[in-house]
Design a protein around this motif. Structure first.
Motif, short mmCIF file in Angstrom:
data_model
loop_
_atom_site.label_atom_id
_atom_site.label_comp_id
_atom_site.label_asym_id
_atom_site.label_seq_id
_atom_site.Cartn_x
_atom_site.Cartn_y
_atom_site.Cartn_z
N ILE A 34 0.79 -1.23 0.20
CA ILE A 34 0.07 0.01 -0.14
C ILE A 34 0.92 1.31 0.08
N ALA A 35 1.98 1.10 0.48
CA ALA A 35 3.15 2.38 0.66
C ALA A 35 4.38 1.96 0.60
N ALA A 36 5.23 2.93 0.17
CA ALA A 36 6.61 2.79 0.42
C ALA A 36 7.14 4.24 0.68
N SER A 37 8.13 4.08 1.77
CA SER A 37 8.83 5.59 2.09
C SER A 37 10.27 5.24 2.59
N ARG A 38 10.94 6.37 2.20
CA ARG A 38 12.36 6.38 2.56
C ARG A 38 12.62 6.66 4.10
N THR A 39 11.48 7.10 4.84
CA THR A 39 11.59 7.37 6.31
C THR A 39 10.17 6.62 6.77
N PRO A 40 10.39 5.83 8.07
CA PRO A 40 9.45 5.23 8.52
C PRO A 40 8.26 6.03 8.79
N TYR A 50 -4.75 4.59 6.32
CA TYR A 50 -5.28 3.31 6.15
C TYR A 50 -5.96 2.66 7.09
N SER A 51 -7.12 3.37 7.77
CA SER A 51 -7.63 2.95 8.73
C SER A 51 -8.44 1.38 8.58
N LYS A 52 -8.75 1.05 7.35
CA LYS A 52 -9.68 -0.03 7.21
C LYS A 52 -8.76 -1.29 6.65
N THR A 53 -7.32 -0.92 6.73
CA THR A 53 -6.55 -1.95 5.95
C THR A 53 -6.41 -3.35 7.02
N GLY A 54 -6.63 -3.16 8.35
CA GLY A 54 -6.33 -4.22 9.15
C GLY A 54 -4.69 -3.92 9.34
N ASP A 55 -4.07 -5.18 9.93
CA ASP A 55 -2.69 -5.10 10.29
C ASP A 55 -1.86 -4.78 9.09
N LEU A 85 -9.06 -1.61 -1.63
CA LEU A 85 -8.42 -0.55 -1.17
C LEU A 85 -8.50 0.67 -2.19
N THR A 86 -8.26 0.14 -3.11
CA THR A 86 -8.04 1.37 -4.50
C THR A 86 -9.40 2.06 -4.46
N ASN A 87 -10.50 1.65 -4.26
CA ASN A 87 -11.76 2.22 -4.19
C ASN A 87 -12.16 2.86 -3.03
N ARG A 93 -0.96 9.20 -6.58
CA ARG A 93 -0.48 8.62 -7.74
C ARG A 93 0.35 7.66 -7.43
N ARG A 94 1.62 8.17 -6.67
CA ARG A 94 2.61 7.19 -6.33
C ARG A 94 2.59 5.98 -5.34
N GLU A 95 1.16 6.17 -4.76
CA GLU A 95 0.84 5.01 -3.71
C GLU A 95 -0.40 4.20 -3.94
N THR A 96 -0.43 4.00 -5.26
CA THR A 96 -1.49 2.94 -5.59
C THR A 96 -1.15 1.67 -5.37
N PRO A 97 -2.15 0.89 -4.58
CA PRO A 97 -1.82 -0.41 -4.25
C PRO A 97 -1.62 -1.51 -5.39
#
Length: 117
Positions: A34-40, A50-55, A85-87, A93-97
């Motif tokens: 769902i995401a990637a980042s250089r910093t945590p 992402y409140s509805k994604t679960g763990d 998740l997309t819907n 744009r760079r965080e499309t799952p």
């Protein structure tokens, strides 16, 4: 009565979903990134976005922190969650799952057409 009817419909849909027998392929493990980042990202930020994604699983690979949800043993289930998740979220744009797949040794490999069937 309308409330009870909606509740019964949801229950029946959940039971129907549970009764399906998806093809399980234990050769591969699928996840939705769902995401990637250089910093945590902080737990607060993750829950806000992402409140509805679960763990959410956080792994550091090289200089990137990657955030993934779910563990699926067939592509169809992972694709269903990715579509949900997309819907459900307005992603940048760079965080499309997208779906990632791992072999039995835990190595990330490319998704092939045969995995999608």
């Amino acid at each position: 009565y309308a409330s009870q009817a909606r509740q019964m419909i949801q229950q029946l849909e959940a039971e129907a979903e549970n009764n399906r027998n998806p093809v399980i392929n234990t050769d591969y493990k699928f996840q939705v990134q769902i995401a990637a980042s250089r910093t945590p990202l902080s737990n607060y930020e993750l829950k806000a976005r992402y409140s509805k994604t679960g763990d959410i699983e956080r792994v550091k690979i090289g200089s990137l922190y990657k955030y993934r949800v779910g563990v699926f043993y067939n592509y169809a289930e992972a694709a269903r969650i990715r579509a949900h998740l997309t819907n459900s979220y307005s992603y940048k744009r760079r965080e499309t799952p997208f779906i990632v797949v791992f072999d039995q040794s835990g190595n990330q490999i490319e998704v092939t057409d045969s995995m999608k069937q």
